[in-house]
Design a protein around this motif. Structure first.
Motif, PDB file in Angstrom:
ATOM      1  N   TYR A   1       0.829  -1.201   0.000  1.00 58.47           N
ATOM      2  CA  TYR A   1       0.000   0.000   0.000  1.00 58.47           C
ATOM      3  C   TYR A   1       0.866   1.255   0.000  1.00 58.47           C
ATOM      4  CZ  TYR A   1      -3.046   3.597   2.066  1.00 58.47           C
ATOM      5  OH  TYR A   1      -3.719   4.752   2.341  1.00 58.47           O
TER       6      TYR A   1
ATOM      7  N   THR B   1       2.629   2.109  -3.325  1.00 60.09           N
ATOM      8  CA  THR B   1       1.782   2.838  -4.255  1.00 60.09           C
ATOM      9  C   THR B   1       1.770   4.321  -3.927  1.00 60.09           C
ATOM     10  OG1 THR B   1       0.354   0.908  -4.508  1.00 60.09           O
ATOM     11  CG2 THR B   1      -0.561   3.021  -5.180  1.00 60.09           C
ATOM     12  N   LYS B   2       1.693   4.642  -2.641  1.00 62.09           N
ATOM     13  CA  LYS B   2       1.672   6.046  -2.238  1.00 62.09           C
ATOM     14  C   LYS B   2       3.018   6.721  -2.502  1.00 62.09           C
ATOM     15  CE  LYS B   2      -1.914   6.460   1.274  1.00 62.09           C
ATOM     16  NZ  LYS B   2      -2.437   7.719   0.728  1.00 62.09           N
TER      17      LYS B   2
ATOM     18  N   ARG C   1       3.499   7.495  -6.202  1.00 64.31           N
ATOM     19  CA  ARG C   1       2.506   8.368  -6.825  1.00 64.31           C
ATOM     20  C   ARG C   1       3.102   9.754  -7.058  1.00 64.31           C
ATOM     21  NH1 ARG C   1      -0.346  12.155  -4.378  1.00 64.31           N
ATOM     22  NH2 ARG C   1       0.054  11.293  -2.300  1.00 64.31           N
TER      23      ARG C   1
ATOM     24  N   ASP D   1      -8.523  10.820  -3.290  1.00 62.64           N
ATOM     25  CA  ASP D   1      -8.081   9.488  -3.731  1.00 62.64           C
ATOM     26  C   ASP D   1      -7.366   8.754  -2.603  1.00 62.64           C
ATOM     27  OD1 ASP D   1      -9.117  10.097  -6.211  1.00 62.64           O
ATOM     28  OD2 ASP D   1      -7.176  10.646  -7.092  1.00 62.64           O
TER      29      ASP D   1
ATOM     30  N   THR E   1      -8.377   5.110  -1.169  1.00 66.33           N
ATOM     31  CA  THR E   1      -7.393   4.028  -1.199  1.00 66.33           C
ATOM     32  C   THR E   1      -7.211   3.428   0.190  1.00 66.33           C
ATOM     33  OG1 THR E   1      -6.220   5.073  -3.042  1.00 66.33           O
ATOM     34  CG2 THR E   1      -5.017   3.419  -1.785  1.00 66.33           C
TER      35      THR E   1
ATOM     36  N   ASP F   1     -10.259   1.301   1.002  1.00 64.12           N
ATOM     37  CA  ASP F   1     -10.232   0.079   0.197  1.00 64.12           C
ATOM     38  C   ASP F   1      -9.226  -0.924   0.754  1.00 64.12           C
ATOM     39  OD1 ASP F   1     -10.911  -1.428  -2.360  1.00 64.12           O
ATOM     40  OD2 ASP F   1      -8.760  -1.151  -2.647  1.00 64.12           O
TER      41      ASP F   1
END
Length: 253
Positions: free
Chosen positions: A66, A69-70, A73, A85, A89, A92
């Motif tokens: 997780y 991804t951050k 970005r 977003d 995220t 989710d």
């Protein structure tokens, strides 16, 4: 660290993560982990210290994807959309990893996992970008606490009480409600601007006057931190920053 030692630690971690994910209540015993990994208790304690250390490592291990991804970005031109977003995220991730998420936010974890601290830092950085654009009503640090506590709270309810919290739009509704308090009306878009009779307009103007000082102080503080002024000594800059932070966090009466 030798390959054998590293592989032993990795095996214990992988086994513990799998047991946590499949556990009915999200808890595991060190004995179960040792038996599944084929190691003795001394090996587990040598690598992780105690059960809390093991579970903290499990959280960091599971949260790594997780955070990857951050970290990767690229910030968009609109920090508000990035923050929307980011909230979605986060929720989710919780829904896809309920046991891991409950573990991460368990009060039994005396030391916050590194993953949680890094996530908070990323959120604060996005809010500082919003402040630099004049889109925050209050200081980024306080805004981060408000957003994170609300995001974690709704996520925990969704994974802990799924039969009670059944509305699929709940997270988005709370997100928008919190963001409406944190961001300026202009930043939230035209749909948040009140349109109505003269009385409503007067109330909006009065409310706006009460909020303009904290928002302006937040904007100025962010700009000064990004580009310090040579006109001030370090002591003067620190004092000015403290004053602006106080004004930023003032609650309109």
């Amino acid at each position: 660290m030798s390959t054998s030692v590293s592989s032993t630690k990795a095996r214990i971690l992988e086994v513990a993560a799998e047991l946590v994910a499949n556990s009915p209540d999200g808890d595991v015993s060190t004995r179960a982990v040792c038996e599944a990994a084929g190691v003795g208790a001394p090996a587990l304690y040598r690598h992780f210290g105690d059960k809390e250390g093991l579970l903290s490592a499990v959280v960091d291990h599971g949260y790594e994807k997780y955070l990857t991804t951050k970290r990767s970005r690229r910030p968009g031109t609109d920090p508000i959309q990035d923050l929307r977003d980011g909230w979605d995220t986060h929720t989710d991730f919780a829904l896809r990893n309920p046991n891991l998420y409950r573990l991460m936010n368990s009060p039994a974890m005396r030391t916050p996992p590194a993953a949680a601290l890094e996530s908070h830092r990323i959120l604060t950085a996005d809010l500082r970008r919003a402040a630099e654009q004049g889109k925050l009503r209050l200081a980024p640090e306080l805004a981060a606490q408000m957003i994170m506590s609300a995001n974690v709270g709704v996520s925990l309810m969704l994974v802990s009480r799924p039969t009670t919290f059944t509305d699929e739009t709940l997270s988005r509704r709370i997100r928008d409600a919190v963001h409406a308090v944190v961001f300026t009306p202009e930043a939230m878009g035209p749909e948040t601007t009140s349109a109505g009779d003269e009385e409503t307009g007067a109330k909006d103007e009065e409310a706006g006057a009460e909020e303009v000082l904290p928002a302006t102080a937040t904007h100025l503080a962010a700009l000064l931190r990004r580009t310090p002024r040579p006109d001030f000594t370090p002591g003067e800059s620190a004092l000015l920053g403290e004053w602006l932070d106080r004004l930023s966090n003032t609650t309109p009466e």
